[in-house]
Design an enzyme around this catalytic site. Sequence first.
Site, short mmCIF file in Angstrom:
data_model
loop_
_atom_site.label_atom_id
_atom_site.label_comp_id
_atom_site.label_asym_id
_atom_site.label_seq_id
_atom_site.Cartn_x
_atom_site.Cartn_y
_atom_site.Cartn_z
N LYS A 3 -11.45 -9.81 -2.19
CA LYS A 3 -12.73 -9.18 -1.86
C LYS A 3 -12.77 -7.74 -2.37
CE LYS A 3 -12.74 -11.30 2.74
NZ LYS A 3 -11.66 -11.02 3.69
N LYS A 34 0.84 -1.21 0.00
CA LYS A 34 0.00 0.00 0.00
C LYS A 34 0.87 1.25 0.00
CE LYS A 34 -4.25 -1.74 1.98
NZ LYS A 34 -5.48 -1.46 1.34
N LYS A 80 -4.06 -11.91 -7.08
CA LYS A 80 -4.91 -12.69 -6.17
C LYS A 80 -6.39 -12.35 -6.38
CE LYS A 80 -5.53 -11.52 -1.78
NZ LYS A 80 -5.46 -11.33 -0.31
P1 TYM Z 1 -8.54 -12.51 4.81
O1 TYM Z 1 -9.87 -12.14 5.36
O2 TYM Z 1 -7.91 -11.59 3.84
O3 TYM Z 1 -8.59 -13.93 4.17
C1 TYM Z 1 -9.08 -15.03 4.89
C2 TYM Z 1 -8.40 -16.32 4.45
O4 TYM Z 1 -8.61 -16.54 3.05
C3 TYM Z 1 -7.36 -16.72 2.40
N1 TYM Z 1 -7.47 -16.14 1.05
C4 TYM Z 1 -7.15 -16.79 -0.07
N2 TYM Z 1 -6.69 -18.03 -0.28
C5 TYM Z 1 -6.49 -18.41 -1.57
N3 TYM Z 1 -6.72 -17.59 -2.62
C6 TYM Z 1 -7.17 -16.35 -2.45
N4 TYM Z 1 -7.40 -15.57 -3.51
C7 TYM Z 1 -7.42 -15.89 -1.13
N5 TYM Z 1 -7.86 -14.72 -0.61
C8 TYM Z 1 -7.87 -14.90 0.72
C9 TYM Z 1 -6.35 -15.96 3.27
O5 TYM Z 1 -5.03 -16.42 3.07
C10 TYM Z 1 -6.87 -16.26 4.65
O6 TYM Z 1 -6.42 -17.53 5.10
N6 TYM Z 1 -5.39 -11.30 8.45
C11 TYM Z 1 -6.33 -12.30 8.04
C12 TYM Z 1 -7.43 -12.51 9.07
C13 TYM Z 1 -6.90 -12.87 10.41
C14 TYM Z 1 -6.34 -14.11 10.80
C15 TYM Z 1 -6.02 -13.97 12.17
C16 TYM Z 1 -6.09 -15.31 10.12
C17 TYM Z 1 -6.90 -12.05 11.51
N7 TYM Z 1 -6.37 -12.72 12.56
C18 TYM Z 1 -5.43 -15.04 12.89
C19 TYM Z 1 -5.50 -16.36 10.85
C20 TYM Z 1 -5.19 -16.21 12.20
C21 TYM Z 1 -7.00 -11.84 6.75
O7 TYM Z 1 -7.07 -10.68 6.46
O8 TYM Z 1 -7.53 -12.80 6.00
#
Ligand code: TYM
Length: 328
Positions: A196, A111, A193
């Site tokens: 969302k 970013k 990727k």
């Molecule tokens: P987030 O909300 O961006 O994504 C949630 C999970 O989905 C996976 N993911 C993907 N996997 C494959 N292909 C894609 N295009 C794709 N987009 C998303 C992410 O790798 C993730 O596993 N920071 C985290 C949320 C979080 C978290 C945690 C996760 C907060 N605290 C503690 C694990 C443990 C996040 O923003 O994920």
Amino acid sequence: MKRMLSGIKPTGRLTLGNYIGAIRNFVAYQEDYDMYVFIANLHAITVPIERAELKQNTKDLIALYLACGLDPKKATIFLQSDLHEHAELGWILTCNSYVGELQRMTQYKDKTAKGETGITAGLFTYPSLMAADILLYDADYVPVGVDQKQHVELTRDLAERFNHRYGDTFTVPEPLVAKVGAKVYSLQDPRKKMSKSEDNPKGTIDLLDEPSVARKKIMSAVTDSIGIIQYDSEQQPGISNLLTILSSLNNEAIEDIVARYAGKGYGEFKKEVGECVYQFLTQLQSKYKEIIASGMVEKVITEGNDKARQIAHKKIMKVKKKVGFQLF
Ligand code: TYM
């Protein structure tokens, strides 16, 4: 039984990437692990989001967790903001994180590199809050997609640093990244990727997309002019991405799909992937609607919060004592 924990932030509608890279694995792992899955809504406000949208996304995420197959009897599902322990430990870990290591986290780095303005301090300290989410529960494993691996590695460093400074307190967790589907790519730009927050909605399949719209998105996915169906993420990122999607939804090995399509064209292949996504979304959404109508979302969260709180509370008390916050 080993403990596993993961979460998703309700910043937008869930995508097929979230399902394939994350939720699908949570569902499989709940059979063999003490599983904790939460909604990372504290993380969701690191970028601007309207109240109504955040509330809707949060309820949808809980319902979709259930519709995808998470079973509250096997997995504890909870809401991050309902447990103040996350914010408390997040602060303590922020005070044990260096600015330099947070600056190296790719989400923040990307970013700033793009020259984005309005980056919040919360976005900067996002990874130390994520570390708190994991360490509060002494999770042994954290199943995530590739993009989150770096955050889990930082969590390991923070756990080791804290244990070294204050004495043994936290389990050092390991990231678990699946072999297939750890990164699902945009259908329109298969080197990026699927996300969302993607600008082009044709590149992303939302789990709540109208199934026929999703099928059209697959049919118009960007491919290449090579004309052979094979897994080659360098030369054929679009076809490789569709192979990942089909393999993940059908539980069929990529080699077997490639063998079935020897000598066949992209049109036929896309048709099968489109149909598979169509069927998957139709079934998922019918379960999602039943869950929303049943009113079980609130009950699941209340019970999950209570269970998670027992662990989080004990841990934060231990941490506060170690840091010197407990006087008597
Ligand atoms: P987030 O909300 O961006 O994504 C949630 C999970 O989905 C996976 N993911 C993907 N996997 C494959 N292909 C894609 N295009 C794709 N987009 C998303 C992410 O790798 C993730 O596993 N920071 C985290 C949320 C979080 C978290 C945690 C996760 C907060 N605290 C503690 C694990 C443990 C996040 O923003 O994920």
